[in-house]
Scaffold this motif. Structure first.
Motif, PDB file in Angstrom:
ATOM      1  N   VAL A  26      24.034  12.840 -35.812  1.00  0.00           N
ATOM      2  CA  VAL A  26      24.008  12.568 -33.970  1.00  0.00           C
ATOM      3  C   VAL A  26      24.249  11.155 -33.589  1.00  0.00           C
ATOM      4  O   VAL A  26      24.008  10.371 -34.519  1.00  0.00           O
ATOM      5  CB  VAL A  26      22.662  13.195 -33.555  1.00  0.00           C
ATOM      6  N   GLN A  27      24.757  11.142 -32.398  1.00  0.00           N
ATOM      7  CA  GLN A  27      24.919   9.960 -31.830  1.00  0.00           C
ATOM      8  C   GLN A  27      24.670   9.982 -30.373  1.00  0.00           C
ATOM      9  O   GLN A  27      24.582  11.094 -29.858  1.00  0.00           O
ATOM     10  CB  GLN A  27      26.392   9.447 -32.166  1.00  0.00           C
ATOM     11  N   THR A  28      24.325   8.888 -29.656  1.00  0.00           N
ATOM     12  CA  THR A  28      23.967   8.652 -28.323  1.00  0.00           C
ATOM     13  C   THR A  28      22.316   9.432 -28.206  1.00  0.00           C
ATOM     14  O   THR A  28      22.103  10.490 -28.382  1.00  0.00           O
ATOM     15  CB  THR A  28      24.958   9.639 -27.595  1.00  0.00           C
ATOM     16  N   ALA A  29      21.748   8.616 -27.317  1.00  0.00           N
ATOM     17  CA  ALA A  29      20.469   9.023 -26.833  1.00  0.00           C
ATOM     18  C   ALA A  29      20.318   9.865 -25.598  1.00  0.00           C
ATOM     19  O   ALA A  29      20.703   9.314 -24.363  1.00  0.00           O
ATOM     20  CB  ALA A  29      19.470   7.747 -26.662  1.00  0.00           C
ATOM     21  N   TRP A  30      20.093  10.994 -25.862  1.00  0.00           N
ATOM     22  CA  TRP A  30      20.107  11.874 -24.358  1.00  0.00           C
ATOM     23  C   TRP A  30      18.717  11.440 -23.835  1.00  0.00           C
ATOM     24  O   TRP A  30      17.753  11.040 -24.468  1.00  0.00           O
ATOM     25  CB  TRP A  30      20.198  13.476 -24.843  1.00  0.00           C
ATOM     26  N   GLY A  31      18.699  11.466 -22.459  1.00  0.00           N
ATOM     27  CA  GLY A  31      17.409  11.103 -22.063  1.00  0.00           C
ATOM     28  C   GLY A  31      17.587   9.415 -21.485  1.00  0.00           C
ATOM     29  O   GLY A  31      16.588   9.046 -21.105  1.00  0.00           O
ATOM     30  N   GLY A  32      18.562   8.704 -21.816  1.00  0.00           N
ATOM     31  CA  GLY A  32      18.654   7.320 -21.643  1.00  0.00           C
ATOM     32  C   GLY A  32      18.849   6.482 -22.881  1.00  0.00           C
ATOM     33  O   GLY A  32      18.430   7.059 -23.982  1.00  0.00           O
ATOM     34  N   LEU A  33      19.403   5.417 -22.714  1.00  0.00           N
ATOM     35  CA  LEU A  33      19.874   4.549 -23.907  1.00  0.00           C
ATOM     36  C   LEU A  33      18.588   3.882 -24.737  1.00  0.00           C
ATOM     37  O   LEU A  33      17.555   3.569 -23.890  1.00  0.00           O
ATOM     38  CB  LEU A  33      20.900   3.486 -23.502  1.00  0.00           C
ATOM     39  N   LEU A  34      18.839   3.751 -25.993  1.00  0.00           N
ATOM     40  CA  LEU A  34      17.735   3.100 -26.514  1.00  0.00           C
ATOM     41  C   LEU A  34      17.487   1.556 -26.057  1.00  0.00           C
ATOM     42  O   LEU A  34      18.373   0.624 -26.106  1.00  0.00           O
ATOM     43  CB  LEU A  34      17.930   3.006 -28.148  1.00  0.00           C
ATOM     44  N   PRO A  35      16.550   1.262 -25.802  1.00  0.00           N
ATOM     45  CA  PRO A  35      16.211  -0.009 -25.220  1.00  0.00           C
ATOM     46  C   PRO A  35      16.141  -1.250 -26.246  1.00  0.00           C
ATOM     47  O   PRO A  35      15.828  -0.862 -27.459  1.00  0.00           O
ATOM     48  CB  PRO A  35      14.829  -0.093 -24.722  1.00  0.00           C
ATOM     49  N   MET A  36      16.597  -2.394 -26.145  1.00  0.00           N
ATOM     50  CA  MET A  36      16.671  -3.520 -26.975  1.00  0.00           C
ATOM     51  C   MET A  36      15.063  -3.769 -27.582  1.00  0.00           C
ATOM     52  O   MET A  36      14.964  -4.200 -28.583  1.00  0.00           O
ATOM     53  CB  MET A  36      17.271  -4.554 -26.598  1.00  0.00           C
ATOM     54  N   GLN A  37      14.227  -3.708 -26.620  1.00  0.00           N
ATOM     55  CA  GLN A  37      12.916  -3.951 -26.926  1.00  0.00           C
ATOM     56  C   GLN A  37      12.413  -3.118 -28.229  1.00  0.00           C
ATOM     57  O   GLN A  37      11.681  -3.513 -29.057  1.00  0.00           O
ATOM     58  CB  GLN A  37      12.133  -3.488 -25.669  1.00  0.00           C
ATOM     59  N   TRP A  38      12.716  -1.943 -28.142  1.00  0.00           N
ATOM     60  CA  TRP A  38      12.485  -0.903 -29.335  1.00  0.00           C
ATOM     61  C   TRP A  38      13.100  -1.494 -30.684  1.00  0.00           C
ATOM     62  O   TRP A  38      12.025  -1.539 -31.550  1.00  0.00           O
ATOM     63  CB  TRP A  38      12.738   0.246 -29.013  1.00  0.00           C
ATOM     64  N   ILE A  39      14.329  -1.855 -30.522  1.00  0.00           N
ATOM     65  CA  ILE A  39      14.869  -2.464 -31.960  1.00  0.00           C
ATOM     66  C   ILE A  39      14.143  -3.824 -32.304  1.00  0.00           C
ATOM     67  O   ILE A  39      13.777  -3.912 -33.480  1.00  0.00           O
ATOM     68  CB  ILE A  39      16.231  -2.785 -31.580  1.00  0.00           C
ATOM     69  N   SER A  40      13.629  -4.667 -31.337  1.00  0.00           N
ATOM     70  CA  SER A  40      13.003  -5.937 -31.523  1.00  0.00           C
ATOM     71  C   SER A  40      11.781  -5.497 -32.227  1.00  0.00           C
ATOM     72  O   SER A  40      11.138  -6.174 -33.123  1.00  0.00           O
ATOM     73  CB  SER A  40      12.808  -6.875 -30.385  1.00  0.00           C
TER      74      SER A  40
END
Length: 749
Positions: A198-212
């Motif tokens: 799968v690709q693309t986040a339903w419900g809103g894009l993944l925040p950069m804060q999560w990645i960090s």
């Protein structure tokens, strides 16, 4: 990372045997889990092949124990052997009981020896990072890593922080942040983005804060793994890329993957950069280099799954061979000692496509049997090693899958788990080099089936199941002698529920209570998500539960043992969801009767809804069964940002309910937890009963599509809710487990 660099520099100057047996991390386990004995254990290295330990009384020091080992992992296992066999204590997913080790320490007498029968003891499925650990902080990781180390696991998968490295790679190759973040999925769905499903986040894009934050977490996890003698398996660049990659590299060989599990094309059909394209090794080099810069040069094992539930572009043998030849070449160009680790699930899930000729071509493209490590993901029920001639010589690991989606249902096959790996290891031409756990989700109800496999990795003959179960139960409940009632209960459980010989139902038994209500298709399902109950409820669950209750009354101190409370709740929970099948059958039979009325249907639905309510009350009595914990774990990563917290809560809710914006794999990751049962499942079944009664009144034909759409609407509304007291929800426990269990027996036995 400076501390890690200093450690590696120190180890580099030591003889090989001593280097791998650095014991500092094992002292760390003692300090964390049994601090009162911090000065009572001595760990020393010895030369030798494989993972070997010796446990003995420390010379001239009363109350002290020495563990001598060839590897760090062996030292941890030696400590565990002493704690369990002489101290009568253990560490479980519910928490550690090692701090209750007696003082002074019991003597060993004649030294005891132990050795692993396989080189690798593996843990994790890629999807566990979605179903279980998606929202974990390091506190929970710390307990699990100690659990793993003590049981001798030396090769865990380590996915956290992957998107941080991948983002840097995509940026280096010209993709904008918008293009990159349109590609990523939300936190509890990241494993399937990594798989190319799968690709693309339903419900809103993944925040950069999560990645960090996840990269910061990985920088806590990896040092602990290394300290505990584990070799982490890190990600590699798989080839899955944002669709806009083609615009940046129009001449690159980028193909659209196939659709997955009914998701629309906008959310699946993930683009795949073919490994034989010149761009692929460049991106692989970039990824591994950046990963080493972030975490150090700490492993040569890389997880890389290209066709998880998605078939290759072509079934031509030469094509498949060229893919694997190019893949391993890209890995070894970046790391000359690289080993490609791959789940063997594809050979079972897409068995029609993956004929033996194709498997041989694909695996054979990676030259050398040490170039790959295959995880035979479902060895206990659907092994693939035996049909592929031991993966045509490639190294492989005997794995126990068992738990789909983190579902909750008592089931197992202890005989297969103990006898199967030994038979595979001793088979002609075997290239098996490991044993491991690859459960999709980690649920405490079936911990016994995971414990026994990791113990089997240290025994060259199949464990005696009855003896092993008796010893396991005794230390689980912290008693020197297991009460007669519990001996009888575990004899029943181990010879029935945990002796399921039917491969068609060998997986966590899913309750129909968690499934979307329907008039057909719920009961007696076998296969991937079985609902068929392969035992007689009255002579197994009910009898065992009554024995547990009797034990708690004859020995009240058992009620203070957390694991006993969990086990008696588990038996009660399983009894109730099994009874739900009978109530559902009565409801459907009433509805199907030509002489029944709407009132008859409503009346038939009353006990069914009453059971759901009682189940929710039971689950609320134990902290391990709260849906609010899953929500709280998700929201903690928002750091007080209200909109971010709402985003995380939606994603957490969606995974355990609809699994996709339109119920794409509805109820796959369902759970029996307080709040989820009492609100979500209760609402669905209450609505279903009303719709059945209305159909009787109207006389119109039953409309399955209308029912399904109604259930979808209920799920979508539930996923968008915020947890709150206004709905009668609570964050903590309420009620007494043992009082509620008594009521369960009164009403549902």
């Amino acid at each position: 990372m400076a501390r890690l660099a200093a450690l590696f520099a120190l180890l580099a100057g030591l003889p090989a045997a001593l280097a791998v047996a650095n014991v500092t991390g094992i002292y760390g386990i003692v300090e964390r889990r049994m601090p009162q004995h911090a000065r009572d254990f001595v760990f020393t290295s010895m030369e030798g092949d494989g993972d070997v330990f010796v446990v003995s009384d420390t010379v001239n020091k009363t109350g002290s124990i020495t563990v001598t080992c060839t590897t760090t992992s062996a030292c941890a296992r030696g400590l565990y052997t002493y704690a369990t066999e002489f101290g009568g204590v253990d560490i479980f997913w519910t928490g550690s009981r090692l701090h209750e080790l007696p003082s002074p320490l019991p003597k060993v007498g004649t030294p005891i020896n132990g050795s692993a029968i396989v080189q690798y003891r593996y843990h994790f499925n890629t999807v566990t990072f979605g179903y279980t650990t998606a929202f974990w902080t390091f506190d929970k990781w710390s307990l699990l890593l100690d659990w793993l180390a003590l049981r001798g696991v030396n090769m865990p998968l380590a996915w956290d922080g992957y998107e941080a490295i991948l983002t840097e790679v995509f940026q280096e190759f010209g993709l904008s942040d918008a293009e990159i973040f349109e590609f990523y999925t939300a936190p509890p769905f990241q494993p399937w983005n990594r798989f190319g499903n799968v690709q693309t986040a339903w419900g809103g894009l993944l925040p950069m804060q999560w990645i960090s934050d996840q990269q910061a977490l990985q920088k806590q996890i990896l040092p602990r793994m290394l300290e505990l003698g584990m070799t982490p398996i890190l990600p590699a660049f798989t080839g899955f890329v944002p669709s806009n990659m083609s615009a940046h590299y129009p001449n690159a060989s980028i193909i659209d993957g196939s659709a997955w599990s009914g998701f629309p094309s906008t959310l699946t059909n993930v683009s795949f950069l073919e490994p034989f394209d010149p761009l692929y090794p460049q991106m692989q080099q970039s990824f591994i280099t950046k990963q080493q810069e972030a975490y150090g040069n700490i492993t040569h094992f890389y997880t890389l799954d290209q066709y998880n539930e998605n078939n290759p572009f072509s079934g031509n043998d030469s094509y498949l061979s060229s893919v694997s030849t190019s893949t391993i070449a890209s890995l070894r160009a970046a790391d000359p000692e690289a080993t490609w680790v791959m789940q063997g699930w594809l050979f079972f899930s897409s068995e029609t496509f993956w004929t033996n000729d194709r498997i041989e071509a694909y695996l054979g493209g990676a030259q050398g049997n040490d170039s790959m490590l295959i995880l035979d993901l479902y060895s206990e029920a659907q092994p693939q090693w035996n049909r592929t001639d031991s993966y045509f010589g490639k190294q492989w690991v005997w794995c126990e899958l068992h738990d789909y989606g983190g579902n909750m249902g008592l089931e197992g096959n202890l005989a297969a788990i103990t006898e199967g790996p030994i038979a595979a290891l001793n088979s002609n031409g075997s290239s098996m080099v490991g044993m491991g756990l690859t459960m999709e989700g980690m649920e405490i109800g079936n911990e016994i089936v995971y414990d026994i496999l990791l113990d089997q990795a240290w025994s060259s003959t199949p464990l005696n199941v009855s003896d092993w179960v008796a010893k396991w139960a005794a230390r689980r409940y912290l008693v020197k002698t297991l009460p007669t009632e519990l001996q009888q209960a575990w004899t029943i459980l181990s010879t029935t529920i945990y002796n399921n010989q039917d491969p068609n139902s060998q997986a966590t038994i899913k309750s129909i209570l968690e499934l979307e209500p329907a008039t057909t298709g719920l009961v007696n399902v076998t296969g991937h998500h079985p609902t068929e109950i392969p035992y007689d409820t009255n002579t197994t669950i009910l009898h065992a539960l009554q024995l547990f209750v009797n034990a708690s009354k004859s020995q009240p101190s058992l009620k203070q043992v957390p694991e006993f409370a969990v086990d008696i709740l588990e038996l009660s929970r399983q009894l109730m969801v099994n009874r739900f099948i009978d109530l559902y059958t009565d409801l459907i039979n009433t509805w199907n009767s030509s002489s029944s009325t709407a009132q008859n249907v409503t009346t038939a639905g009353v006990p069914l809804l009453s059971l759901i309510s009682d189940l929710d009350v039971l689950l609320y009595t134990n902290e391990n069964y709260l849906f609010s914990t899953w929500i709280a774990d998700a929201k903690q990563w928002a750091h007080g940002n209200v909109s971010y917290a709402a985003y995380l809560e939606y994603q957490a809710r969606n995974q355990q309910t609809l699994w996709g914006p339109q119920g794409n794999i509805n109820d796959y990751a369902s759970k029996q937890t307080a709040g989820l049962v009492g609100e979500y499942y209760a609402t669905r079944w209450q609505t279903f009963v009303v719709m059945l009664a209305e159909q009787k009144t109207s006389g119109q034909p039953y409309n399955a599509t209308e029912v399904s759409q109604t259930m979808l609407s209920i799920g979508q509304a539930f996923d968008l809710k915020a947890w709150g007291a206004a709905a009668g929800e609570t964050w903590g426990t309420k009620g007494d487990t043992f009082q509620v269990v008594d009521r369960v027996l009164e009403r549902w036995a």
